[in-house]
Design a protein around this motif. Structure first.
Motif, short mmCIF file in Angstrom:
data_model
loop_
_atom_site.label_atom_id
_atom_site.label_comp_id
_atom_site.label_asym_id
_atom_site.label_seq_id
_atom_site.Cartn_x
_atom_site.Cartn_y
_atom_site.Cartn_z
N ILE A 80 88.40 34.60 19.08
CA ILE A 80 88.65 35.69 20.03
C ILE A 80 88.04 35.35 21.38
N ASP A 81 86.78 34.96 21.36
CA ASP A 81 86.04 34.57 22.57
C ASP A 81 86.34 33.10 22.85
N THR A 82 87.57 32.82 23.21
CA THR A 82 88.05 31.44 23.29
C THR A 82 87.44 30.64 24.44
N MET A 83 86.82 31.31 25.40
CA MET A 83 86.22 30.61 26.52
C MET A 83 84.71 30.41 26.34
N GLY A 84 84.21 30.76 25.17
CA GLY A 84 82.81 30.52 24.87
C GLY A 84 81.85 31.26 25.79
N GLU A 85 82.17 32.52 26.07
CA GLU A 85 81.35 33.30 26.99
C GLU A 85 80.27 34.13 26.29
N GLY A 86 80.08 33.89 25.00
CA GLY A 86 79.02 34.60 24.27
C GLY A 86 79.26 36.09 24.15
N ARG A 87 80.49 36.47 23.89
CA ARG A 87 80.86 37.88 24.00
C ARG A 87 80.76 38.69 22.71
N ILE A 88 80.60 38.05 21.57
CA ILE A 88 80.62 38.80 20.31
C ILE A 88 79.53 38.30 19.36
N GLN A 107 88.65 42.54 36.71
CA GLN A 107 88.79 42.81 38.14
C GLN A 107 89.02 41.56 39.00
N LYS A 108 88.72 40.38 38.49
CA LYS A 108 88.78 39.18 39.32
C LYS A 108 90.18 38.89 39.84
N ASP A 109 91.15 38.84 38.93
CA ASP A 109 92.54 38.55 39.31
C ASP A 109 93.45 38.84 38.12
N GLU A 110 94.75 38.62 38.31
CA GLU A 110 95.72 38.91 37.26
C GLU A 110 95.50 38.04 36.02
N GLU A 111 95.09 36.79 36.24
CA GLU A 111 94.84 35.89 35.11
C GLU A 111 93.70 36.40 34.24
N ARG A 112 92.66 36.88 34.91
CA ARG A 112 91.51 37.40 34.16
C ARG A 112 91.87 38.70 33.44
N LYS A 118 94.38 40.10 26.16
CA LYS A 118 94.53 39.28 24.95
C LYS A 118 93.29 39.39 24.09
N PHE A 119 92.13 39.40 24.72
CA PHE A 119 90.86 39.58 24.00
C PHE A 119 90.90 40.91 23.23
N TYR A 120 91.30 41.96 23.91
CA TYR A 120 91.43 43.28 23.28
C TYR A 120 92.32 43.19 22.03
N PRO A 155 88.56 59.59 38.89
CA PRO A 155 89.69 58.93 38.23
C PRO A 155 90.86 58.62 39.16
N LYS A 156 91.20 59.52 40.06
CA LYS A 156 92.35 59.29 40.94
C LYS A 156 92.11 58.11 41.88
N ALA A 157 90.90 58.02 42.42
CA ALA A 157 90.58 56.94 43.35
C ALA A 157 90.54 55.58 42.66
N ASN A 158 90.39 55.58 41.33
CA ASN A 158 90.27 54.32 40.60
C ASN A 158 91.48 54.04 39.71
N SER A 159 92.57 54.72 39.96
CA SER A 159 93.74 54.58 39.08
C SER A 159 94.40 53.21 39.16
N LYS A 160 94.09 52.45 40.20
CA LYS A 160 94.64 51.11 40.33
C LYS A 160 93.55 50.04 40.25
N THR A 161 92.41 50.43 39.71
CA THR A 161 91.26 49.53 39.57
C THR A 161 91.14 49.09 38.13
N SER A 162 90.93 47.77 37.91
CA SER A 162 90.71 47.32 36.54
C SER A 162 89.47 48.01 35.99
#
Length: 249
Positions: A80-88, A107-112, A118-120, A155-162
């Motif tokens: 699951i943690d395929t990038m080895g980020e120590g997440r689980i 939040q970084k970009d579309e790829e992230r 996918k992690f989810y 919530p409204k101000a952050n509706s387009k925020t990751s």
């Protein structure tokens, strides 16, 4: 607890609450440390079982589970943690499986964001396989998404925020629909202004302009064992505060 650097919060004495409450199992996220950098005597309570999952990248991410119980199996879920980020950190205690998870931020970009989704999905698929094999599930950690409008101040101000995008919130709907209980809401109902994270900017914590992005979910078969679920929002030292549950098992 998402601690934003375990050595930093320890130096601030921001972990004293652990000595006061003495949890049987303690889960920390974003520890930003290697195992040999973590003091083993940080707490008065003696934890027999300590598992540290550090990220490949030094000073980044990482999770750690301390327990008075000896696990029967543990894993860092690298499928699951395929990038080895120590997440689980996954720990089994007989038929109960505890997941200590630091879910990715999108939040970084579309790829992230795509990696986060996918992690989810991979994580939920794995939990479901365990349930099919008769396991009960506890999921705790920084989910990096506020589920409902009640779970953040603006919530409204952050509706387009990751962190509050429809696609992220839909996954949390999916989690609940698969029979996982948001323990805080189960115990406390629709309490408002209860958050677990505040930006360091603009005095957000002082104004309580926050987000509830740290959760405990349990599989529905554990509902009768749930005695309490809480947010310790008075504890400072990080941009997050501790959350917890009490289960009678």
């Amino acid at each position: 607890m998402e601690c934003n650097g375990v050595r930093a919060v320890a130096n601030k004495e921001a972990l004293k609450w652990i000595d006061e409450r003495q949890p049987d199992i303690l889960c920390l996220q974003e520890i930003k440390a290697l195992e040999d950098q973590i003091p083993k005597d940080m707490f008065e309570k003696e934890y027999q079982d300590i598992i540290v999952n550090s990220a490949i990248k030094k000073g980044y991410s990482g999770t750690m589970t301390w327990s008075i119980l000896q696990n029967s199996y543990n894993s860092t879920c690298l499928d699951i943690d395929t990038m080895g980020e120590g997440r689980i950190v996954e720990t089994h205690y007989d038929d109960i499986v505890l997941f200590n998870v630091y879910f990715p931020n999108g939040q970084k970009d579309e790829e992230r964001l795509a990696y986060k989704m996918k992690f989810y999905d991979d994580f939920l698929d794995y939990c479901e396989k365990l349930r099919e094999n008769g396991k009960s599930i506890i999921i705790c950690g920084d989910v990096n998404t506020a589920h409902k409008e009640i779970d953040l101040k603006n919530p409204k101000a952050n509706s387009k925020t990751s962190g509050f995008l429809p696609i992220e919130r839909e996954w949390m709907d999916k989690l609940v629909n698969h029979g996982y209980i948001d323990t805080f809401r189960y115990v406390n109902g629709d309490e408002i202004d209860r958050y677990s994270w505040w930006s360091y900017r603009s005095g957000a914590r002082l104004k309580n302009v926050g987000w509830r992005i740290d959760y405990f979910f349990i599989s529905e078969d554990l509902a009768e064992n749930l005695e309490d679920a809480f947010i310790l929002d008075y504890i400072e030292g990080s941009d997050h505060c501790p959350v917890g549950i009490k289960l009678s098992i």
